[in-house]
Design a protein around this motif. Structure first.
Motif, PDB file in Angstrom:
ATOM      1  N   VAL A 190       9.016  -4.839  11.052  1.00 26.63           N
ATOM      2  CA  VAL A 190       8.590  -4.523   9.686  1.00 26.63           C
ATOM      3  C   VAL A 190       8.122  -5.784   8.969  1.00 26.63           C
ATOM      4  N   ALA A 191       6.957  -5.683   8.316  1.00 25.14           N
ATOM      5  CA  ALA A 191       6.489  -6.748   7.427  1.00 25.14           C
ATOM      6  C   ALA A 191       6.554  -6.230   5.999  1.00 25.14           C
ATOM      7  N   HIS A 192       7.270  -6.941   5.135  1.00 31.45           N
ATOM      8  CA  HIS A 192       7.347  -6.582   3.720  1.00 31.45           C
ATOM      9  C   HIS A 192       6.224  -7.334   3.005  1.00 31.45           C
ATOM     10  N   VAL A 193       5.281  -6.564   2.475  1.00 30.53           N
ATOM     11  CA  VAL A 193       4.042  -7.116   1.937  1.00 30.53           C
ATOM     12  C   VAL A 193       3.994  -6.907   0.432  1.00 30.53           C
ATOM     13  N   THR A 194       3.763  -7.974  -0.317  1.00 27.68           N
ATOM     14  CA  THR A 194       3.677  -7.886  -1.775  1.00 27.68           C
ATOM     15  C   THR A 194       2.215  -7.778  -2.193  1.00 27.68           C
ATOM     16  N   VAL A 195       1.924  -6.766  -3.040  1.00 31.68           N
ATOM     17  CA  VAL A 195       0.555  -6.475  -3.460  1.00 31.68           C
ATOM     18  C   VAL A 195       0.430  -6.707  -4.966  1.00 31.68           C
TER      19      VAL A 195
END
Length: 361
Positions: free
Chosen positions: A253-258
């Motif tokens: 899992v990659a936690h990506v901030t948008v």
């Protein structure tokens, strides 16, 4: 009919190379569409298949026959042009039979083939008219009929619907698709219109700068694009692409901030997880937004396009290259100038490397 195969095909004009090592197989009976922006090399590649452009390097076969440097008349192809290319002084019947006459076919054979093509294309009532007495769609059917009577191994279409109005384009799109199913023919079709590509093709070949970016079934390219170019080009409206950063990477899992979505953190399941701090692009189709989505964000709405059964809401802010597009269905539609709360599921999000533009899977 026959399989078409291109092996490391290259085209140069002097020192300028415009087609770069294209490898492609179009199976027997497939409807293959070349699509891409202007100048991508799709028409050049089609003309190379037709023999109207010389192949600089590589090999080209049709039905197993090497036609790389063969005369156009001996390749077993028939081409339908954007401009119809009908003889204005000839009737429909004369236009459709001209190629057979030049080839030395006897009168009975010519009549049989022309009548059969006219029946397929519903041209029986127009055979004695000249092109100026026909509509655009009828002229295009005559041009297709001229190709059918030759019974080629491969049909080639070079943006054949570009000169038609929107309604007639839809009608002819359906007619050509039905024709393909009826003939079971191998067809290669060039267009800049990705809607035509999506609705007609068995196989789409997306080209950019003389190279194949991705080839495959329409649904595959839409749902599983290999890179940012294909993701942004295939689909109408286009995919929303957000600048983002990997703020936490863990197994699978990659936690990506948008930032564009209010610094929303999106957990994207991946096999190849990028590193912490890596710049990425997060992709969402307009239809992936829904009211029940697990992840929520607020968007200021600038414009709403109401198309009846579906609407599209557009949200822009300073720094946006493209507006965010949200597909809306149902009777509740937002007003321009308001705020829309959208939701989506993390499983819908696609991730791309911001530097290489390749998909991260």
């Amino acid at each position: 009919m026959a399989e078409l195969a291109l092996q490391d095909v290259i085209k140069r004009y002097g020192a300028t190379q415009v087609v770069h090592g294209v490898d492609l197989t179009v199976e027997d009976g497939d409807f293959c569409v070349f699509v891409g922006p202007s100048g991508c090399g799709k028409s050049t590649l089609l003309r190379m298949i037709a023999g109207l452009e010389e192949t600089t390097e590589g090999r080209m076969t049709i039905g197993g026959r090497d036609v790389t440097h063969a005369d156009p008349a001996k390749r077993g192809v028939a081409m339908v042009f954007q401009t119809y290319a009908l003889y204005p002084h000839m009737t429909v019947r004369e236009n459709m039979s001209f190629g057979l006459k030049i080839g030395g076919a006897d009168k009975d054979e010519i009549k049989r083939k022309v009548d059969a093509a006219a029946q397929i294309l519903k041209l029986e009532d127009y055979m004695d008219r000249k092109p100026k007495a026909l509509s655009g769609g009828q002229r295009q059917r005559v041009a297709i009929g001229r190709a059918i009577v030759r019974q080629p191994d491969v049909f080639l279409f070079d943006e054949p619907l570009s000169n038609l109005d929107a309604e007639l384009r839809v009608e002819m799109r359906v007619e050509i698709t039905k024709l393909h199913k009826k003939l079971g023919a191998t067809m290669v079709y060039v267009t800049h219109d990705q809607v035509e590509a999506m609705t007609m093709a068995d196989k789409i070949v997306v080209l950019r700068d003389g190279r194949i970016e991705q080839a495959g079934a329409p649904v595959t390219l839409y749902e599983d694009p290999d890179n940012l170019f294909v993701a942004g080009f295939i689909g109408s409206p286009r995919m929303n692409l957000f600048d983002a950063t990997v703020t936490k990477a863990e197994a699978g899992v990659a936690h990506v901030t948008v930032p564009r979505l209010g610094d929303l953190v999106v957990p994207v399941a991946l096999n190849d997880v990028p590193r912490d701090g890596q710049a990425v692009k997060l992709g969402l189709r307009p239809e992936h937004f829904n009211s029940d989505g697990e992840l929520r964000a607020n968007l200021n709405i600038d414009v709403v396009e109401n198309l009846g059964g579906v609407s599209y809401a557009y949200s822009s802010q300073d720094g946006d290259t493209h507006p965010v597009i949200v597909e809306l269905r149902g009777k509740s539609r937002p007003e321009a100038g308001g705020v829309l709360t959208v939701g989506f599921d993390a499983s819908s999000a696609l991730l791309f490397d911001a530097k290489t533009e390749q998909r991260i899977r």
